[in-house]
Design a protein around this motif. Structure first.
Motif, PDB file in Angstrom:
ATOM      1  N   UNK A  71       0.790  -1.235   0.000  1.00  0.00           N
ATOM      2  CA  UNK A  71       0.000   0.000   0.000  1.00  0.00           C
ATOM      3  C   UNK A  71       0.819   1.279   0.000  1.00  0.00           C
ATOM      4  N   UNK A  72       1.824   1.321  -0.842  1.00  0.00           N
ATOM      5  CA  UNK A  72       2.675   2.505  -0.932  1.00  0.00           C
ATOM      6  C   UNK A  72       1.867   3.779  -1.202  1.00  0.00           C
ATOM      7  N   UNK A  73       0.820   3.640  -2.032  1.00  0.00           N
ATOM      8  CA  UNK A  73       0.075   4.839  -2.423  1.00  0.00           C
ATOM      9  C   UNK A  73      -1.180   5.064  -1.593  1.00  0.00           C
ATOM     10  N   UNK A  74      -1.348   4.275  -0.548  1.00  0.00           N
ATOM     11  CA  UNK A  74      -2.479   4.505   0.367  1.00  0.00           C
ATOM     12  C   UNK A  74      -2.124   5.619   1.348  1.00  0.00           C
ATOM     13  N   UNK A  75      -3.142   6.183   1.943  1.00  0.00           N
ATOM     14  CA  UNK A  75      -2.939   7.275   2.882  1.00  0.00           C
ATOM     15  C   UNK A  75      -2.379   6.766   4.206  1.00  0.00           C
ATOM     16  N   UNK A  76      -1.258   7.338   4.607  1.00  0.00           N
ATOM     17  CA  UNK A  76      -0.688   7.020   5.920  1.00  0.00           C
ATOM     18  C   UNK A  76      -1.195   8.014   6.947  1.00  0.00           C
ATOM     19  N   UNK A  77      -1.184   9.281   6.572  1.00  0.00           N
ATOM     20  CA  UNK A  77      -1.728  10.275   7.498  1.00  0.00           C
ATOM     21  C   UNK A  77      -2.442  11.387   6.753  1.00  0.00           C
ATOM     22  N   UNK A  78      -3.402  11.969   7.453  1.00  0.00           N
ATOM     23  CA  UNK A  78      -4.169  13.084   6.899  1.00  0.00           C
ATOM     24  C   UNK A  78      -3.857  14.305   7.741  1.00  0.00           C
ATOM     25  N   UNK A  79      -3.294  15.294   7.094  1.00  0.00           N
ATOM     26  CA  UNK A  79      -2.955  16.532   7.780  1.00  0.00           C
ATOM     27  C   UNK A  79      -4.174  17.437   7.777  1.00  0.00           C
ATOM     28  N   UNK A  80      -4.645  17.791   8.948  1.00  0.00           N
ATOM     29  CA  UNK A  80      -5.805  18.681   9.088  1.00  0.00           C
ATOM     30  C   UNK A  80      -5.333  19.942   9.811  1.00  0.00           C
ATOM     31  N   UNK A  81      -4.983  20.967   9.041  1.00  0.00           N
ATOM     32  CA  UNK A  81      -4.426  22.178   9.658  1.00  0.00           C
ATOM     33  C   UNK A  81      -5.488  23.036  10.346  1.00  0.00           C
ATOM     34  N   UNK A  82      -5.019  24.128  10.903  1.00  0.00           N
ATOM     35  CA  UNK A  82      -5.877  25.036  11.655  1.00  0.00           C
ATOM     36  C   UNK A  82      -7.098  25.488  10.841  1.00  0.00           C
ATOM     37  N   UNK A  83      -6.865  25.843   9.589  1.00  0.00           N
ATOM     38  CA  UNK A  83      -7.971  26.303   8.743  1.00  0.00           C
ATOM     39  C   UNK A  83      -8.626  25.085   8.097  1.00  0.00           C
ATOM     40  N   UNK A  84      -9.919  24.852   8.366  1.00  0.00           N
ATOM     41  CA  UNK A  84     -10.573  23.637   7.891  1.00  0.00           C
ATOM     42  C   UNK A  84     -10.491  23.509   6.371  1.00  0.00           C
TER      43      UNK A  84
END
Ligand code: WTA
Length: 627
Positions: A71-84
């Motif tokens: 799963x190289x191209x699967x999502x490892x992390x989702x960055x959710x910054x301060x601004x939605x």
């Protein structure tokens, strides 16, 4: 988990602990699988704790490389910054490449196995890469929460002898800019051993650079090789140091090692959250705290479950933030703190119910006792009455969860962490250390045996480790928590029984706040205790005696808050500072905190016997001054 599966785990542990713990280690990929699990003794004359000692592995390879083939191209992390809505997903391949680049940069700057690296960072994907890069080359990361002051950062740099600091130009939270790089510069002035500061661009703010010392990540990223071999690490090699407040003195550097910590995080993540292929896991904890280490980063990555890195606050831009984000991203598990739940509960149901939340399948809480009212709101409103809640009790020292209800196997009780996980052996003891058997009893919570995720030492001070945790009750690990076991045998953590205050889930040592206050030239003496607080759980109540002839004033109050901000950080600023003409002391000069606690709690009819005080009149003045 079914009741039968849980019973089978307990049974497996009871019948052959070594085999049980070796089995848990099979959750990881080892370069050399250990031949033995636990080797430990809590007895003073034979004290030692080791797990999987002859095993060899690398945690970064376990979090990244082993997911690459499928799963190289699967999502490892989702960055959710301060601004939605301004975030992005990072794949395993991308996170692996950035981790390797970071590792190569660290190596260029002379960092090798065993060297300590301080991280002072926002919740950005680069922070994950930086932690994993340390783990990859065997460097020991020590993440310092961005809310701590330059002086606190300096203290940690000095204590662990770090020569490299990784930071960002600025943090951005709740719309506010946090001067991380400026704080690091100030810290380096106080702790001169730092040779390299790696600066990640977060806001693009114009920050000064020190030639030769400072390195901008983006200037180097593209020339660095995107692969780097994972260093084979002994299971007992240190993985990280995390500073935490205790009852006395400066924060302790809690040391976790590689094999046992990783095993415990992997096992607890599996038992508590039962990950599924389509999960998106959101632990709102900052990586500056242990929850961020174990369950924002390592736990989900070890299991190949995408994890949300949230760089904001639950109330920004408004009280719908969590629920809006859950719907937008499709979060399946939410793991957060009672203090956040209470703050959102105050805003009413409307911000919640206008979002669907139908992707959620499990809710969790951690960090402090959850009051039953907040639990019910979390369950009934956030969870629509359909979602189980895991109320997970654990500590920086324990590496991962020790007690929690397990959905399907344990019945939930609002406010109770219910039962220990397999392999965990709690007991309650009285003040003399005698076990309090049976149910419907209260006492001090201890553990009779070790588990793989237990901390191994206090960095640079092994004796302090033994004295802090194993001396109060010889032969037992003392948690510092008080606890009730109800008639059904379920555990209820009642809070700290030592001089640690849990403010919004953040541990603050009374001694640290007191020493910050007495740093003010007009202060003769200070005593700090906890007072109950509707939102924060506990709040800091400080009693301050000024030098003879000085009068308390709003100006001094401001200066005292500034002292705390300077020495520790804004998170330790007292809720209330009460100027006191004197403090209640015994004739031998010991401050009677019990009395101060009752005054702060407003339980004025429960002050107890004050006749042994050197000057009983002090108490009346304190009660009058409470206002
Ligand atoms: C408290 C955070 C009640 C407890 C993981 C512990 C809790 C301290 C719970 C550790 C819970 C943590 N119920 N109390 N579910 N979880 N605590 O080191 O007093 O930041 O000793 O670790 O938080 O805080 P720490």
């Amino acid at each position: 988990m079914t009741p039968a599966e849980l019973a089978a785990l307990h049974e497996a542990h009871a019948s052959d602990p070594q085999a049980f713990w070796l089995d848990q280690a099979r959750r990881l990929d080892w370069d050399r699988f250990p031949t033995r699990a636990g080797d430990w003794s809590f007895d003073a004359d034979a004290f030692h704790i080791k797990w999987y000692e002859d095993g060899v592995l690398n945690l970064s390879a376990n979090c990244l490389d082993r997911h690459l083939p499928a799963k190289a191209d699967d999502t490892a992390l989702v960055f959710e910054p301060d601004a939605p809505g301004t975030g992005r997903a990072v794949t395993y391949a991308e996170l692996h490449a950035d981790t390797c680049r970071f590792a190569n940069l660290l190596k260029e700057r002379g960092v090798g196995k065993g060297d300590r690296v301080i991280l002072y960072l926002p919740m950005i994907p680069e922070a994950a890469a930086a932690m994993l890069a340390c783990a990859r080359i065997g460097a020991v990361h020590s993440v310092v929460f961005g809310g701590f002051s330059p002086e606190s950062v300096a203290g940690r740099i000095e204590d662990c002898g770090a020569r490299v600091v990784i930071t960002a130009d600025e943090g951005l939270r709740g719309g506010k800019h946090i001067p991380l790089k400026a704080n690091v510069d100030a810290a380096c002035d106080l702790a001169p051993g730092v040779e390299t500061v790696i600066v990640i661009t977060r806001t693009g703010a114009d920050v000064p650079f020190v030639r030769g010392r400072d390195v901008r990540w983006e200037d180097h990223k593209h020339r660095l090789a995107a692969d780097c071999p994972a260093e084979p690490m002994g299971a007992e090699d240190p993985l990280f140091i995390l500073y935490t407040s205790g009852s006395t003195g400066k924060p302790k550097g809690v040391v976790h090692t590689t094999g046992g910590y990783a095993t415990w995080v992997a096992a607890t993540f599996a038992w508590v959250f039962e990950p599924r292929a389509d999960d998106l896991f959101w632990c709102t904890a900052d990586i500056g705290w242990v929850t961020g280490h174990s369950y924002t980063l390592y736990g989900p990555l070890l299991h190949g479950v995408p994890t949300v890195m949230f760089d904001g606050v639950p109330t920004f831009p408004d009280a719908s933030r969590l629920w809006e984000t859950i719907d937008r991203l499709g979060v399946t598990i939410l793991y957060t703190a009672p203090t956040a739940i209470r703050a959102l509960m105050r805003e009413g149901d409307a911000p919640v119910v206008k979002h669907r939340r139908d992707s959620l399948r499990l809710l969790g809480t951690v960090g402090e006792p959850i009051n039953p009212e907040a639990w019910r709101w979390y369950h009934d409103v956030v969870g629509d009455g359909r979602l189980p809640i895991v109320d997970t009790w654990w500590q920086t020292e324990t590496g991962g969860v020790l007690m929690t209800p397990l959905p399907g196997a344990t019945s939930m009780k609002p406010g109770s962490a219910t039962r220990p996980l397999p392999g965990i052996a709690p007991i309650l003891v009285d003040a003399e250390g005698h076990e309090i058997p049976g149910n419907d009893v209260s006492g001090n919570l201890c553990l009779t045996s070790s588990w793989p995720g237990q901390m191994r030492t206090v960095w640079g001070d092994h004796q302090r480790f033994i004295d802090t945790y194993f001396r109060t009750y010889p032969g037992l690990y003392f948690t510092g928590d008080g606890c009730r076991r109800d008639a059904d045998g379920d555990y209820w953590i009642t809070g700290r029984v030592d001089d640690v205050i849990n403010v919004s889930g953040h541990r603050i040592g009374t001694a640290e706040v007191e020493s910050a206050l007495v740093a003010h030239p007009l202060v003769a003496e200070a005593a700090v205790v906890a007072a109950p607080h509707d939102l924060k759980g506990q709040a800091i109540h400080a009693f301050v005696t000024l030098n003879a002839g000085e009068e308390g004033s709003p100006a001094i109050l401001t200066e005292l808050n500034a002292e705390v901000r300077k020495h520790i950080g804004a998170l330790a600023i007292p809720e209330r500072i009460q100027f006191a003409p004197g403090l209640p002391k015994t004739r031998s000069g010991k401050i009677m905190r019990r009395i101060l606690r009752k005054i702060a709690e407003g339980q004025l009819d429960q002050l107890g016997d004050t006749s042994t005080l050197a000057d009983p009149g002090v108490v009346d003045q304190l009660v009058a001054g409470r206002g």
